[in-house]
Scaffold this active site. Structure first.
Site, PDB file in Angstrom:
ATOM      1  CD  GLU A  33      -2.811   1.150   2.439  1.00  0.00           C
ATOM      2  OE1 GLU A  33      -2.815   0.197   3.245  1.00  0.00           O
ATOM      3  OE2 GLU A  33      -3.490   2.176   2.579  1.00  0.00           O
ATOM      4  NE  ARG A 257       2.916  -8.425  10.255  1.00  0.00           N
ATOM      5  CZ  ARG A 257       2.868  -7.272   9.557  1.00  0.00           C
ATOM      6  NH1 ARG A 257       3.767  -6.336   9.748  1.00  0.00           N
ATOM      7  NH2 ARG A 257       1.925  -7.054   8.695  1.00  0.00           N
ATOM      8  CE  LYS A 267       3.072   0.067   4.748  1.00  0.00           C
ATOM      9  NZ  LYS A 267       2.419  -0.089   3.446  1.00  0.00           N
TER      10      LYS A 267
HETATM   11  P1  ATP Z   1       2.665  -2.188   7.918  1.00  0.00           P
HETATM   12  O1  ATP Z   1       1.852  -2.887   8.954  1.00  0.00           O
HETATM   13  O2  ATP Z   1       4.095  -2.017   8.236  1.00  0.00           O
HETATM   14  O3  ATP Z   1       2.027  -0.918   7.439  1.00  0.00           O
HETATM   15  P2  ATP Z   1       1.467  -3.588   5.846  1.00  0.00           P
HETATM   16  O4  ATP Z   1       1.290  -5.043   5.920  1.00  0.00           O
HETATM   17  O5  ATP Z   1       0.286  -2.743   6.092  1.00  0.00           O
HETATM   18  O6  ATP Z   1       2.686  -3.190   6.723  1.00  0.00           O
HETATM   19  P3  ATP Z   1       1.578  -3.427   3.044  1.00  0.00           P
HETATM   20  O7  ATP Z   1       2.040  -2.315   2.221  1.00  0.00           O
HETATM   21  O8  ATP Z   1       0.144  -3.765   3.056  1.00  0.00           O
HETATM   22  O9  ATP Z   1       2.080  -3.130   4.503  1.00  0.00           O
HETATM   23  O10 ATP Z   1       2.465  -4.715   2.773  1.00  0.00           O
HETATM   24  C1  ATP Z   1       2.834  -5.211   1.515  1.00  0.00           C
HETATM   25  C2  ATP Z   1       3.188  -6.661   1.684  1.00  0.00           C
HETATM   26  O11 ATP Z   1       4.272  -6.796   2.602  1.00  0.00           O
HETATM   27  C3  ATP Z   1       2.034  -7.442   2.254  1.00  0.00           C
HETATM   28  O12 ATP Z   1       1.913  -8.651   1.531  1.00  0.00           O
HETATM   29  C4  ATP Z   1       2.419  -7.673   3.665  1.00  0.00           C
HETATM   30  O13 ATP Z   1       1.836  -8.848   4.162  1.00  0.00           O
HETATM   31  C5  ATP Z   1       3.940  -7.730   3.598  1.00  0.00           C
HETATM   32  N1  ATP Z   1       4.546  -7.357   4.863  1.00  0.00           N
HETATM   33  C6  ATP Z   1       4.336  -6.238   5.586  1.00  0.00           C
HETATM   34  N2  ATP Z   1       5.041  -6.261   6.727  1.00  0.00           N
HETATM   35  C7  ATP Z   1       5.735  -7.430   6.741  1.00  0.00           C
HETATM   36  C8  ATP Z   1       6.638  -8.045   7.653  1.00  0.00           C
HETATM   37  N3  ATP Z   1       6.991  -7.470   8.793  1.00  0.00           N
HETATM   38  N4  ATP Z   1       7.149  -9.254   7.322  1.00  0.00           N
HETATM   39  C9  ATP Z   1       6.807  -9.840   6.165  1.00  0.00           C
HETATM   40  N5  ATP Z   1       5.967  -9.325   5.273  1.00  0.00           N
HETATM   41  C10 ATP Z   1       5.422  -8.133   5.540  1.00  0.00           C
HETATM   42 MG    MG Z   2      -1.476  -2.856   5.095  1.00  0.00          MG
END
Ligand code: ATP
Ligand code: MG
Length: 551
Positions: A33, A257, A267
């Site tokens: 995102e 994760r 983020k």
């Molecule tokens: P955050 O919680 O840090 O905002 P998010 O999951 O909302 O992270 P996205 O931009 O939606 O961020 O993530 C893109 C991809 O990266 C998704 O498939 C998500 O599952 C993966 N991802 C995010 N954080 C991690 C992590 N700590 N370890 C592994 N994969 C991750």
């Molecule tokens: Mg997300």
């Protein structure tokens, strides 16, 4: 022979799908995102998605999951693309969930036509109370029985901008007593009069994540849609939409994760660190973002190796940040050229070296290979203050009155005398050197135990050094219950301003990595100018934390 690595559970699934003929080729996607900069957790997901596709001859799309106009910006899109490339991966197509807004709108109408979606006027509080609890069934909304015609008309009017934000939503009509709370008539569209970074003001209704993600996968014919464990309960809904719409059957798989000690990766919270100025921007070298890691001197090779070593887990765990640092040292040790820099300078005068004379010695750049650089030597030098002791401790093999030491790539010197100021601080050492002890052609026959780094005072270039430590003092930042800013390390940045570097460093390029002998790995910061060298410490030479913990 290289050790055979056993397959991770995702590789097992892919191999069995390929063997069983379910797919000829696989497709994955990385779906960020664009609401912030990528962090090391995303690197894990990137390595996994791109790694699987490249291992099995498939392709990986970069898909921006941009269904939330309020938090998303083009700046983030650009940084994400740069980071994925920097990590060393090439996507097959660059796509946006917002490209599918038209298609998703049509899908919503299909559900309405099948009697599987309805427009609800309930407020969000009313919907929350209709939801029930995990142990108690929910209750139907009073609008659940609207006719298909009415739903079609209202949904079209929602799209046409007839209703204000929050006044109406479109919900899937599933089961208000479903054991999975997410299946209790989830909201799939909301009214939001907001400007979108790509579609502008074309839309005032936006699909929810669950209504966009699976369908986007399906449109792109993604075979294996890999996400993190918190999406396990969403899988049922993911499958439900695909089944009801009768579209390409993408499948979702979840892995744990990445969580690391002394690190926080969300983020939203990283944005807070930036906004509240606890750090100097997204690319502050203390940040776990990829842009921060890059600025600090981390290499993509080290990050990929780290992601490979930690493997793919099905349960949440906490990875020691020391493992990432280990991978980093391993890589930097091979590629980072050696240089000499004095952090806490003490003047040395070589009394038997002619005044006005200087000579050029050669220093080896790497332990292997024979590339060298010019290292000028003269009568006045800088050495580290703690390489001298007035009263040497036991087994102290560096300089002390009457003691000898070797200057790296140069000569053996002996401390004859030291000078103190009125406060009792040592200000200068007066030494003699042994002309026949020159490194590489030493005929002195003298054996010394200590070797220290140094810089010729006449040729030295001043520099600033930024020493970074962990941003948080708490090992498991996921386990804390209070405000995370209480756990910030007040000493995470230390700046040294009176530092002398050997002249070969004057032409360093931004991001170029070095090992400063005995001091650690460093790289030139983008803040540096031709008149002011600034180096970031990437990582220490050894893991000092484990050592301290073991004391
Ligand atoms: P955050 O919680 O840090 O905002 P998010 O999951 O909302 O992270 P996205 O931009 O939606 O961020 O993530 C893109 C991809 O990266 C998704 O498939 C998500 O599952 C993966 N991802 C995010 N954080 C991690 C992590 N700590 N370890 C592994 N994969 C991750
Ligand atoms: Mg997300």
């Amino acid at each position: 022979m290289a050790e055979e690595k056993s397959l991770n559970f995702l590789e097992e699934i892919v191999e069995s799908d390929l063997k069983g003929g379910k797919y000829k080729n696989i497709s994955t996607r990385f779906p960020p995102e664009p609401n912030g900069y990528l962090h090391l957790g995303h690197a894990k997901s990137i390595c996994l998605n791109f790694g699987l596709a490249s291992k099995y001859g498939g392709k990986t799309n970069l898909r921006f999951d941009d269904t939330n106009p309020v938090t998303e910006e083009t700046e983030y899109v650009e940084s994400i693309k740069g980071d994925v490339k920097w990590l060393g991966f090439h996507w097959s197509e660059e796509l946006y969930a917002s490209d599918y807004f038209g298609q998703l709108y049509t899908y919503a109408h299909i559900l309405i036509d099948k009697g599987l979606a309805y427009v609800d006027d309930s407020t969000s509080e009313e919907m929350a109370s209709q939801k029930g609890t995990p142990t108690q069934a929910g209750t139907d909304s009073p609008h659940r029985r609207r006719s298909i015609e009415e739903n079609k008309r209202l949904f079209t009017e929602m799209k046409d901008g007839k209703y204000p934000d929050g006044s109406k939503v479109l919900r899937a009509k599933i089961d208000m007593s479903h054991t999975n709370m997410l299946m209790r008539d989830p909201v799939i569209y909301r009214v939001k009069h907001a400007h979108h970074h790509r579609t502008g003001d074309t839309w005032c209704i936006y699909p929810m994540y669950d209504f966009a993600h699976g369908q986007s996968d399906s449109i792109e014919q993604i075979t294996h849609s890999i996400c993190t464990l918190e999406f396990v309960p969403h899988r049922e809904l993911y499958d439900w939409f695909i089944a009801q719409l009768d579209i390409y059957p993408s499948r979702q798989y979840e892995f744990a994760r990445l969580n690391m000690t002394y690190t926080m990766m969300s983020k939203r919270k990283l944005l807070q660190l930036v906004n509240e100025k606890h750090v100097n921007g997204w690319d502050d070298p203390r940040m776990p973002t990829l842009s921060g890691a890059r600025r600090r001197g981390y290499t993509p090779e080290a990050i990929r190796e780290f992601c490979d070593r930690i493997g793919v887990a099905k349960r949440d765990n906490l990875i020691d940040i020391g493992l990432l640092e280990f991978c980093l040292r391993e890589h930097l040790n091979k590629i980072a050229e050696r240089r000499m820099v004095v952090f806490d300078p003490l003047k040395v005068v070589i009394t038997n070296y002619p005044e006005g004379k200087s000579e050029v010695l050669r220093g080896e750049n790497l332990p292997e290979g024979d590339s060298t650089r010019e290292v000028p030597f003269g009568r006045e030098l800088w050495i580290e203050r703690d390489d001298f002791m007035e009263v040497p401790a036991k087994k102290y093999f560096r300089l002390a009155p009457g003691q000898m030491v070797r200057l790296k790539s140069a000569f053996i010197i002996k401390c004859e005398e030291f000078i103190k100021d009125a406060n009792g601080t040592v200000t200068e050492l007066r030494c003699t050197y042994v002309p026949e002890s020159r490194s590489g052609s030493d005929t002195s026959g003298i054996n010394v135990k200590g070797v220290i780094h140094w810089v010729s005072a006449q040729h030295a270039v001043p520099a600033e050094i930024r020493l970074y430590d962990r941003l948080f003092v708490t090992e498991d930042m996921n386990a804390i219950e209070d405000d995370f800013t209480n756990h910030l390390n007040p000493n995470s940045l230390q700046v040294l301003k009176t530092v002398y570097a050997e002249p070969a460093l004057a032409n360093s390029k931004t991001g170029e990595q070095f090992q400063f002998l005995r001091m650690g790995y460093f790289c030139l910061d983008p803040d540096a100018t031709p008149n002011k060298l600034i180096f970031n410490r990437t990582v220490t030479l050894r893991d000092t934390w484990t050592k301290e913990a073991g004391k």
